[in-house]
Design an enzyme around this catalytic site. Structure first.
Site, PDB file in Angstrom:
ATOM      1  N   GLU A   1      18.425 107.979 104.084  1.00 13.47           N
ATOM      2  CA  GLU A   1      18.551 109.062 105.061  1.00 13.47           C
ATOM      3  C   GLU A   1      17.579 110.199 104.797  1.00 13.47           C
ATOM      4  O   GLU A   1      17.724 111.294 105.342  1.00 13.47           O
ATOM      5  CB  GLU A   1      19.988 109.589 105.053  1.00 13.47           C
ATOM      6  CG  GLU A   1      20.965 108.503 105.470  1.00 13.47           C
ATOM      7  CD  GLU A   1      22.406 108.911 105.314  1.00 13.47           C
ATOM      8  OE1 GLU A   1      22.678 110.003 104.792  1.00 13.47           O
ATOM      9  OE2 GLU A   1      23.256 108.119 105.724  1.00 13.47           O
TER      10      GLU A   1
ATOM     11  N   LYS B   1      30.996 107.532 115.096  1.00 11.83           N
ATOM     12  CA  LYS B   1      29.829 106.643 115.201  1.00 11.83           C
ATOM     13  C   LYS B   1      30.109 105.657 116.331  1.00 11.83           C
ATOM     14  O   LYS B   1      31.016 104.816 116.205  1.00 11.83           O
ATOM     15  CB  LYS B   1      29.648 105.856 113.907  1.00 11.83           C
ATOM     16  CG  LYS B   1      29.316 106.681 112.673  1.00 11.83           C
ATOM     17  CD  LYS B   1      29.448 105.825 111.405  1.00 11.83           C
ATOM     18  CE  LYS B   1      28.792 106.463 110.199  1.00 11.83           C
ATOM     19  NZ  LYS B   1      29.139 105.761 108.940  1.00 11.83           N
TER      20      LYS B   1
HETATM   21  C1  2PG Z   1      27.979 106.710 106.200  1.00  8.45           C
HETATM   22  C2  2PG Z   1      26.674 106.244 106.794  1.00  8.45           C
HETATM   23  C3  2PG Z   1      25.720 107.178 107.369  1.00  8.45           C
HETATM   24  P1  2PG Z   1      25.929 103.787 107.041  1.00  8.45           P
HETATM   25  O1  2PG Z   1      28.574 106.041 105.353  1.00  8.45           O
HETATM   26  O2  2PG Z   1      28.514 107.716 106.596  1.00  8.45           O
HETATM   27  O3  2PG Z   1      25.541 108.372 106.753  1.00  8.45           O
HETATM   28  O4  2PG Z   1      26.106 105.156 106.216  1.00  8.45           O
HETATM   29  O5  2PG Z   1      25.248 104.078 108.301  1.00  8.45           O
HETATM   30  O6  2PG Z   1      25.137 102.919 106.115  1.00  8.45           O
HETATM   31  O7  2PG Z   1      27.305 103.253 107.283  1.00  8.45           O
HETATM   32 MG    MG Z   2      30.387 107.480 105.357  1.00  8.53          MG
END
Ligand code: 2PG
Ligand code: MG
Length: 424
Positions: free
Chosen positions: A207, A336
Protein backbone atom coordinates in the site's frame (compact mmCIF):
# COMPACT_ATOMS: atom_id res chain seq x y z
CA UNK A 1 -34.40 10.67 -14.08
CA UNK A 2 -32.97 10.06 -17.53
CA UNK A 3 -33.74 6.61 -18.80
CA UNK A 4 -30.42 4.97 -19.64
CA UNK A 5 -31.06 1.67 -21.40
CA UNK A 6 -28.01 -0.57 -21.32
CA UNK A 7 -26.82 -1.23 -24.88
CA UNK A 8 -23.61 -3.15 -24.25
CA UNK A 9 -21.64 -4.72 -21.42
CA UNK A 10 -18.09 -5.88 -21.93
CA UNK A 11 -15.22 -7.04 -19.77
CA UNK A 12 -11.54 -7.30 -20.40
CA UNK A 13 -8.57 -8.63 -18.51
CA UNK A 14 -6.26 -5.80 -17.38
CA UNK A 15 -3.44 -5.63 -14.82
CA UNK A 16 -3.50 -4.31 -11.27
CA UNK A 17 -0.67 -2.73 -9.25
CA UNK A 18 0.79 -6.18 -8.54
CA UNK A 19 0.96 -7.07 -12.25
CA UNK A 20 -1.87 -9.50 -11.62
CA UNK A 21 -4.87 -9.75 -13.89
CA UNK A 22 -8.12 -8.12 -12.90
CA UNK A 23 -11.30 -7.08 -14.70
CA UNK A 24 -12.26 -3.81 -16.36
CA UNK A 25 -15.97 -3.73 -17.11
CA UNK A 26 -17.66 -1.24 -19.44
CA UNK A 27 -21.39 -0.56 -19.59
CA UNK A 28 -22.74 1.54 -22.46
CA UNK A 29 -25.96 3.52 -22.56
CA UNK A 30 -27.04 6.27 -24.97
CA UNK A 31 -26.53 8.73 -22.09
CA UNK A 32 -22.93 7.78 -21.40
CA UNK A 33 -20.43 5.06 -20.64
CA UNK A 34 -19.61 3.58 -17.24
CA UNK A 35 -16.32 1.84 -16.65
CA UNK A 36 -14.89 0.31 -13.49
CA UNK A 37 -11.83 -1.72 -12.47
CA UNK A 38 -12.17 -4.49 -9.90
CA UNK A 39 -9.88 -4.53 -6.83
CA UNK A 40 -8.60 -7.67 -5.12
CA UNK A 41 -7.24 -8.25 -1.61
CA UNK A 42 -4.24 -10.25 -0.53
CA UNK A 43 -5.12 -10.57 3.12
CA UNK A 44 -8.60 -11.78 2.28
CA UNK A 45 -11.24 -12.79 4.83
CA UNK A 46 -12.88 -16.23 4.84
CA UNK A 47 -16.33 -14.78 4.21
CA UNK A 48 -15.64 -12.69 1.13
CA UNK A 49 -17.35 -13.10 -2.24
CA UNK A 50 -15.52 -15.58 -4.45
CA UNK A 51 -12.62 -14.27 -6.51
CA UNK A 52 -12.91 -16.30 -9.71
CA UNK A 53 -9.55 -17.15 -11.29
CA UNK A 54 -8.83 -19.32 -14.32
CA UNK A 55 -6.47 -21.71 -12.56
CA UNK A 56 -4.66 -22.58 -15.80
CA UNK A 57 -1.07 -21.96 -16.94
CA UNK A 58 -1.40 -18.27 -17.65
CA UNK A 59 -0.36 -15.85 -14.89
CA UNK A 60 0.17 -18.80 -12.52
CA UNK A 61 -3.54 -19.48 -12.61
CA UNK A 62 -4.50 -15.88 -11.77
CA UNK A 63 -6.10 -15.05 -15.15
CA UNK A 64 -9.66 -13.72 -15.22
CA UNK A 65 -10.74 -14.72 -18.72
CA UNK A 66 -13.41 -16.98 -17.34
CA UNK A 67 -14.80 -14.15 -15.19
CA UNK A 68 -14.71 -11.87 -18.26
CA UNK A 69 -16.64 -14.36 -20.33
CA UNK A 70 -19.19 -14.73 -17.52
CA UNK A 71 -19.75 -10.98 -17.80
CA UNK A 72 -20.14 -10.99 -21.55
CA UNK A 73 -21.96 -14.26 -22.11
CA UNK A 74 -24.03 -14.83 -19.00
CA UNK A 75 -24.58 -11.43 -17.39
CA UNK A 76 -24.77 -9.07 -20.39
CA UNK A 77 -27.80 -10.76 -22.07
CA UNK A 78 -29.77 -10.29 -18.83
CA UNK A 79 -28.93 -6.59 -18.58
CA UNK A 80 -29.42 -5.37 -22.12
CA UNK A 81 -32.31 -2.91 -22.29
CA UNK A 82 -32.46 -2.40 -18.52
CA UNK A 83 -32.12 1.13 -17.15
CA UNK A 84 -28.62 1.69 -15.74
CA UNK A 85 -30.00 4.06 -13.12
CA UNK A 86 -31.95 1.20 -11.56
CA UNK A 87 -29.03 0.01 -9.48
CA UNK A 88 -31.02 -1.99 -6.96
CA UNK A 89 -32.97 -3.93 -9.59
CA UNK A 90 -29.84 -4.67 -11.56
CA UNK A 91 -27.88 -5.77 -8.50
CA UNK A 92 -30.79 -8.00 -7.42
CA UNK A 93 -30.72 -9.54 -10.89
CA UNK A 94 -26.97 -10.23 -10.55
CA UNK A 95 -27.46 -11.84 -7.16
CA UNK A 96 -30.29 -14.05 -8.51
CA UNK A 97 -28.42 -14.99 -11.64
CA UNK A 98 -25.49 -16.17 -9.55
CA UNK A 99 -27.69 -17.90 -6.98
CA UNK A 100 -24.90 -18.83 -4.51
CA UNK A 101 -24.15 -17.30 -1.10
CA UNK A 102 -20.64 -16.15 -1.97
CA UNK A 103 -21.01 -15.68 -5.74
CA UNK A 104 -19.07 -18.75 -6.73
CA UNK A 105 -21.13 -19.33 -9.87
CA UNK A 106 -20.34 -16.16 -11.82
CA UNK A 107 -17.48 -14.88 -9.66
CA UNK A 108 -17.61 -12.07 -7.11
CA UNK A 109 -15.09 -10.19 -9.25
CA UNK A 110 -17.33 -10.41 -12.35
CA UNK A 111 -20.34 -9.20 -10.35
CA UNK A 112 -18.44 -6.37 -8.62
CA UNK A 113 -17.16 -5.11 -11.97
CA UNK A 114 -20.62 -5.06 -13.52
CA UNK A 115 -22.26 -3.51 -10.47
CA UNK A 116 -19.72 -0.67 -10.31
CA UNK A 117 -19.75 -0.08 -14.07
CA UNK A 118 -23.56 0.15 -13.98
CA UNK A 119 -23.23 2.71 -11.16
CA UNK A 120 -20.82 4.75 -13.23
CA UNK A 121 -23.07 4.47 -16.31
CA UNK A 122 -26.02 5.70 -14.23
CA UNK A 123 -23.95 8.67 -13.06
CA UNK A 124 -22.84 9.43 -16.62
CA UNK A 125 -26.41 9.29 -17.90
CA UNK A 126 -27.63 11.69 -15.23
CA UNK A 127 -24.68 14.02 -15.80
CA UNK A 128 -23.64 13.94 -12.14
CA UNK A 129 -20.21 13.32 -10.64
CA UNK A 130 -20.18 9.88 -9.03
CA UNK A 131 -20.03 11.17 -5.44
CA UNK A 132 -23.13 13.27 -6.02
CA UNK A 133 -24.99 10.54 -7.91
CA UNK A 134 -24.47 8.28 -4.87
CA UNK A 135 -24.78 10.89 -2.11
CA UNK A 136 -27.38 13.25 -3.56
CA UNK A 137 -27.52 17.04 -3.38
CA UNK A 138 -26.24 17.06 0.20
CA UNK A 139 -23.01 15.09 -0.36
CA UNK A 140 -20.32 17.24 1.21
CA UNK A 141 -18.24 15.27 3.75
CA UNK A 142 -14.63 14.61 2.76
CA UNK A 143 -13.31 11.58 4.65
CA UNK A 144 -10.57 11.62 7.28
CA UNK A 145 -7.79 9.42 5.84
CA UNK A 146 -6.00 6.71 7.82
CA UNK A 147 -2.48 6.59 6.36
CA UNK A 148 -0.64 3.28 6.56
CA UNK A 149 2.87 4.71 6.97
CA UNK A 150 4.47 1.47 8.16
CA UNK A 151 3.39 -1.87 6.77
CA UNK A 152 3.74 -5.38 8.09
CA UNK A 153 1.90 -8.70 8.10
CA UNK A 154 0.84 -10.04 4.72
CA UNK A 155 1.42 -6.72 3.00
CA UNK A 156 5.16 -6.37 3.55
CA UNK A 157 8.30 -8.49 3.75
CA UNK A 158 9.53 -7.45 7.22
CA UNK A 159 8.80 -9.01 10.61
CA UNK A 160 6.10 -6.72 11.93
CA UNK A 161 3.03 -8.78 12.81
CA UNK A 162 0.45 -5.99 12.50
CA UNK A 163 -0.49 -5.31 8.89
CA UNK A 164 -0.84 -1.52 9.04
CA UNK A 165 0.51 1.08 11.50
CA UNK A 166 -1.53 4.11 10.58
CA UNK A 167 -1.27 7.79 11.38
CA UNK A 168 -4.51 9.76 11.49
CA UNK A 169 -4.30 13.54 11.01
CA UNK A 170 -7.11 14.30 13.46
CA UNK A 171 -5.96 17.91 13.84
CA UNK A 172 -6.34 18.76 10.15
CA UNK A 173 -9.22 20.97 9.06
CA UNK A 174 -9.55 19.70 5.53
CA UNK A 175 -8.56 16.76 3.41
CA UNK A 176 -5.96 18.86 1.58
CA UNK A 177 -4.39 19.85 4.88
CA UNK A 178 -4.51 16.23 6.05
CA UNK A 179 -2.72 15.06 2.92
CA UNK A 180 -0.06 17.77 3.13
CA UNK A 181 0.66 17.26 6.83
CA UNK A 182 0.89 13.50 6.37
CA UNK A 183 3.17 13.82 3.35
CA UNK A 184 5.53 15.92 5.48
CA UNK A 185 5.48 13.28 8.23
CA UNK A 186 6.09 10.61 5.60
CA UNK A 187 9.23 12.41 4.31
CA UNK A 188 10.47 12.85 7.87
CA UNK A 189 9.84 9.21 8.76
CA UNK A 190 11.77 8.24 5.61
CA UNK A 191 14.76 10.26 6.81
CA UNK A 192 14.65 8.64 10.25
CA UNK A 193 14.35 5.13 8.81
CA UNK A 194 17.11 5.61 6.24
CA UNK A 195 19.48 6.95 8.91
CA UNK A 196 18.74 4.35 11.56
CA UNK A 197 17.50 1.24 9.77
CA UNK A 198 19.20 1.56 6.38
CA UNK A 199 18.00 2.67 2.96
CA UNK A 200 16.34 -0.71 2.33
CA UNK A 201 13.70 0.28 4.86
CA UNK A 202 12.43 2.81 2.34
CA UNK A 203 11.21 0.00 0.11
CA UNK A 204 7.47 0.17 0.31
CA UNK A 205 4.88 -2.54 0.85
CA UNK A 206 1.66 -3.27 -1.02
CA UNK A 207 0.00 0.00 0.00
CA UNK A 208 3.00 2.27 -0.38
CA UNK A 209 3.95 2.43 3.31
CA UNK A 210 7.51 1.86 4.54
CA UNK A 211 8.79 -1.57 5.33
CA UNK A 212 11.46 -1.15 8.03
CA UNK A 213 13.69 -4.18 8.46
CA UNK A 214 14.69 -5.69 11.77
CA UNK A 215 11.57 -4.57 13.67
CA UNK A 216 9.06 -7.03 15.03
CA UNK A 217 7.35 -4.95 17.70
CA UNK A 218 4.39 -2.74 16.73
CA UNK A 219 5.34 -0.35 19.55
CA UNK A 220 8.63 0.40 17.81
CA UNK A 221 6.71 1.26 14.62
CA UNK A 222 4.39 3.58 16.56
CA UNK A 223 7.36 5.20 18.32
CA UNK A 224 8.98 5.94 14.96
CA UNK A 225 5.77 7.44 13.62
CA UNK A 226 5.37 9.63 16.71
CA UNK A 227 8.96 10.81 16.43
CA UNK A 228 8.37 11.87 12.82
CA UNK A 229 5.15 13.62 13.86
CA UNK A 230 6.95 15.49 16.65
CA UNK A 231 9.91 16.49 14.48
CA UNK A 232 7.45 18.03 12.04
CA UNK A 233 5.93 20.03 14.91
CA UNK A 234 2.60 18.21 14.68
CA UNK A 235 2.45 16.79 18.20
CA UNK A 236 -1.18 16.30 19.17
CA UNK A 237 -2.33 16.78 15.58
CA UNK A 238 -1.99 13.09 14.76
CA UNK A 239 -3.50 10.04 16.38
CA UNK A 240 -2.46 6.45 15.69
CA UNK A 241 -4.39 3.42 14.49
CA UNK A 242 -3.72 -0.12 13.30
CA UNK A 243 -5.09 -2.80 11.08
CA UNK A 244 -3.92 -5.74 13.15
CA UNK A 245 -5.36 -8.37 10.76
CA UNK A 246 -5.00 -10.77 13.69
CA UNK A 247 -6.29 -13.85 11.84
CA UNK A 248 -2.97 -13.95 10.03
CA UNK A 249 -1.01 -14.71 13.19
CA UNK A 250 -3.70 -16.79 14.87
CA UNK A 251 -3.41 -20.55 15.17
CA UNK A 252 -6.89 -22.10 15.44
CA UNK A 253 -5.43 -25.45 16.63
CA UNK A 254 -3.85 -24.00 19.77
CA UNK A 255 -6.14 -20.93 19.87
CA UNK A 256 -3.11 -18.68 20.30
CA UNK A 257 -1.63 -15.64 18.57
CA UNK A 258 2.05 -15.61 17.57
CA UNK A 259 3.25 -12.18 18.68
CA UNK A 260 6.57 -10.85 19.99
CA UNK A 261 8.07 -14.34 20.06
CA UNK A 262 5.29 -15.59 22.32
CA UNK A 263 2.17 -17.71 21.92
CA UNK A 264 -0.45 -15.39 23.34
CA UNK A 265 -3.89 -16.44 24.46
CA UNK A 266 -6.79 -14.18 23.67
CA UNK A 267 -6.60 -12.81 27.21
CA UNK A 268 -2.87 -12.06 26.78
CA UNK A 269 -3.54 -10.21 23.54
CA UNK A 270 -6.40 -8.24 25.06
CA UNK A 271 -4.00 -7.24 27.86
CA UNK A 272 -1.46 -6.16 25.25
CA UNK A 273 -4.08 -3.94 23.56
CA UNK A 274 -5.09 -2.41 26.90
CA UNK A 275 -1.50 -1.44 27.52
CA UNK A 276 -1.05 -0.19 23.96
CA UNK A 277 -4.13 2.03 24.16
CA UNK A 278 -2.99 3.37 27.54
CA UNK A 279 0.47 4.23 26.25
CA UNK A 280 -0.17 5.51 22.73
CA UNK A 281 -2.69 7.97 21.26
CA UNK A 282 -4.49 5.10 19.49
CA UNK A 283 -7.99 5.85 18.25
CA UNK A 284 -8.83 2.80 16.16
CA UNK A 285 -7.98 -0.91 15.90
CA UNK A 286 -9.07 -3.02 12.94
CA UNK A 287 -9.51 -6.81 13.19
CA UNK A 288 -7.81 -7.02 16.59
CA UNK A 289 -8.80 -10.69 17.03
CA UNK A 290 -9.45 -13.70 14.82
CA UNK A 291 -12.17 -13.08 12.22
CA UNK A 292 -14.46 -15.76 13.71
CA UNK A 293 -14.26 -14.51 17.29
CA UNK A 294 -17.39 -12.38 17.69
CA UNK A 295 -17.46 -12.95 21.46
CA UNK A 296 -13.83 -11.88 21.89
CA UNK A 297 -14.30 -8.77 19.76
CA UNK A 298 -17.45 -7.88 21.72
CA UNK A 299 -15.52 -8.14 24.98
CA UNK A 300 -12.67 -6.02 23.61
CA UNK A 301 -15.10 -3.39 22.28
CA UNK A 302 -16.51 -3.16 25.75
CA UNK A 303 -13.13 -2.82 27.43
CA UNK A 304 -11.40 -0.33 25.14
CA UNK A 305 -12.61 3.18 24.54
CA UNK A 306 -11.45 3.26 20.92
CA UNK A 307 -12.95 2.52 17.53
CA UNK A 308 -12.92 -1.22 16.81
CA UNK A 309 -13.24 -1.87 13.07
CA UNK A 310 -14.48 -5.15 11.60
CA UNK A 311 -12.90 -6.00 8.26
CA UNK A 312 -12.50 -9.77 7.81
CA UNK A 313 -14.93 -10.04 10.74
CA UNK A 314 -17.85 -8.58 8.75
CA UNK A 315 -16.66 -8.90 5.13
CA UNK A 316 -19.01 -5.96 4.31
CA UNK A 317 -21.87 -8.46 4.57
CA UNK A 318 -25.16 -7.21 6.08
CA UNK A 319 -25.82 -10.59 7.78
CA UNK A 320 -22.45 -10.78 9.48
CA UNK A 321 -22.69 -7.15 10.49
CA UNK A 322 -26.10 -7.79 12.09
CA UNK A 323 -24.52 -10.64 14.03
CA UNK A 324 -21.90 -8.19 15.25
CA UNK A 325 -24.50 -5.58 16.16
CA UNK A 326 -26.53 -8.14 18.15
CA UNK A 327 -23.48 -9.10 20.19
CA UNK A 328 -21.87 -5.67 20.44
CA UNK A 329 -18.83 -6.82 18.46
CA UNK A 330 -16.86 -3.83 17.09
CA UNK A 331 -18.30 -0.36 16.54
CA UNK A 332 -17.20 0.31 12.97
CA UNK A 333 -17.48 -1.40 9.60
CA UNK A 334 -14.62 -1.56 7.12
CA UNK A 335 -16.35 -1.07 3.77
CA UNK A 336 -15.06 -2.91 0.69
CA UNK A 337 -17.50 -3.40 -2.20
CA UNK A 338 -15.84 -6.51 -3.55
CA UNK A 339 -16.05 -8.34 -0.23
CA UNK A 340 -19.79 -8.69 -0.76
CA UNK A 341 -20.09 -8.24 -4.54
CA UNK A 342 -22.70 -5.62 -5.41
CA UNK A 343 -22.99 -1.92 -4.70
CA UNK A 344 -26.50 -2.44 -3.30
CA UNK A 345 -25.41 -5.04 -0.75
CA UNK A 346 -22.43 -2.93 0.27
CA UNK A 347 -24.62 0.18 0.67
CA UNK A 348 -27.03 -1.90 2.75
CA UNK A 349 -24.13 -2.92 4.99
CA UNK A 350 -23.14 0.74 5.39
CA UNK A 351 -26.74 1.68 6.24
CA UNK A 352 -27.03 -1.14 8.75
CA UNK A 353 -23.84 0.14 10.33
CA UNK A 354 -24.96 3.76 10.60
CA UNK A 355 -28.43 2.87 11.84
CA UNK A 356 -26.85 0.92 14.65
CA UNK A 357 -24.37 3.57 15.67
CA UNK A 358 -21.42 1.93 13.91
CA UNK A 359 -18.97 4.08 11.98
CA UNK A 360 -18.07 3.29 8.35
CA UNK A 361 -14.52 3.36 7.03
CA UNK A 362 -14.30 3.06 3.25
CA UNK A 363 -11.31 0.97 2.22
CA UNK A 364 -8.97 0.19 -0.62
CA UNK A 365 -7.72 -3.32 -1.38
CA UNK A 366 -4.04 -4.18 -1.59
CA UNK A 367 -4.59 -5.03 -5.25
CA UNK A 368 -6.21 -2.28 -7.29
CA UNK A 369 -5.74 0.12 -10.19
CA UNK A 370 -5.72 3.95 -10.35
CA UNK A 371 -9.50 3.86 -10.85
CA UNK A 372 -10.95 6.34 -8.33
CA UNK A 373 -14.51 5.19 -7.67
CA UNK A 374 -13.38 4.54 -4.10
CA UNK A 375 -12.80 8.22 -3.33
CA UNK A 376 -16.17 9.18 -4.80
CA UNK A 377 -17.98 6.48 -2.86
CA UNK A 378 -16.36 7.59 0.40
CA UNK A 379 -17.89 11.04 -0.10
CA UNK A 380 -21.16 9.74 -1.54
CA UNK A 381 -21.69 7.40 1.40
CA UNK A 382 -20.98 10.16 3.92
CA UNK A 383 -18.57 7.70 5.54
CA UNK A 384 -16.32 10.33 7.14
CA UNK A 385 -13.34 7.93 7.08
CA UNK A 386 -11.20 6.32 4.38
CA UNK A 387 -8.10 4.18 4.26
CA UNK A 388 -6.37 4.09 0.95
CA UNK A 389 -2.68 3.48 1.57
CA UNK A 390 0.04 6.06 1.13
CA UNK A 391 2.23 6.18 -1.98
CA UNK A 392 2.07 4.35 -5.35
CA UNK A 393 -0.11 5.69 -8.14
CA UNK A 394 -3.15 3.56 -7.40
CA UNK A 395 -3.22 5.10 -3.87
CA UNK A 396 -2.23 8.69 -4.64
CA UNK A 397 -4.91 8.85 -7.34
CA UNK A 398 -7.51 8.39 -4.59
CA UNK A 399 -6.07 11.39 -2.74
CA UNK A 400 -5.93 13.38 -5.96
CA UNK A 401 -9.58 12.61 -6.54
CA UNK A 402 -10.49 13.65 -2.98
CA UNK A 403 -8.63 16.93 -3.54
CA UNK A 404 -10.59 17.46 -6.76
CA UNK A 405 -13.89 16.78 -4.99
CA UNK A 406 -12.89 19.17 -2.20
CA UNK A 407 -12.18 21.88 -4.78
CA UNK A 408 -15.46 21.10 -6.53
CA UNK A 409 -17.44 21.49 -3.34
CA UNK A 410 -15.68 24.69 -2.33
CA UNK A 411 -17.17 26.23 0.83
CA UNK A 412 -19.75 23.46 1.09
CA UNK A 413 -17.07 20.86 1.93
CA UNK A 414 -16.69 19.64 5.50
CA UNK A 415 -14.09 17.20 6.76
CA UNK A 416 -14.16 13.93 8.64
CA UNK A 417 -16.56 12.26 11.01
CA UNK A 418 -18.74 14.62 13.02
CA UNK A 419 -18.40 15.53 16.68
CA UNK A 420 -16.00 13.98 19.11
CA UNK A 421 -15.45 10.77 17.19
CA UNK A 422 -11.80 9.71 17.00
CA UNK A 423 -10.77 12.43 19.41
CA UNK A 424 -11.19 15.23 16.87
C1 2PG B 1 -7.04 -4.91 4.70
C2 2PG B 1 -6.64 -4.71 3.26
C3 2PG B 1 -6.45 -3.39 2.69
P1 2PG B 1 -6.36 -6.59 1.51
O1 2PG B 1 -6.79 -5.96 5.30
O2 2PG B 1 -7.68 -4.07 5.28
O3 2PG B 1 -5.85 -2.44 3.46
O4 2PG B 1 -5.84 -5.67 2.72
O5 2PG B 1 -6.87 -5.73 0.45
O6 2PG B 1 -5.15 -7.38 1.13
O7 2PG B 1 -7.45 -7.45 2.07
MG1 MG C 1 -7.97 -5.27 7.17
Amino acid sequence: MTAAPIEAVDAREILDNRLEPTLRVTVETPGGIGRADVPCGRSRGDHEAHDLRDGDDRYRGRGVRHAASNVEERIAPELLGRDATEQRTIDACLVDLDGTPTKTELGGNAITGVSLAVLRAGAAATGLPLYRYVGGADAHVLPLPFFDLIEGGELAGGDLPFQEHQVVPVGADSVSEAVRMTAEVYYELGDILAAEYGEASLNVGAEGGYNPLGIDDPREAFDLELRAVETCGYEGEFALAADVAASHFYDPETETYALLGESMTRADLVGFYEELVDTYPIVSLEDPLDQHDFAGVADLTDRLDVQIVGDDLFATTPDRLRRGVDRGAANALLWKVNQVGTVTEAVEAARTATRNGYAVQVSERSGQTPDTWLADLAVGLDAGQIKTGVTRGERTEQYNRLLAIEADLGDAATFGPPGETLGR
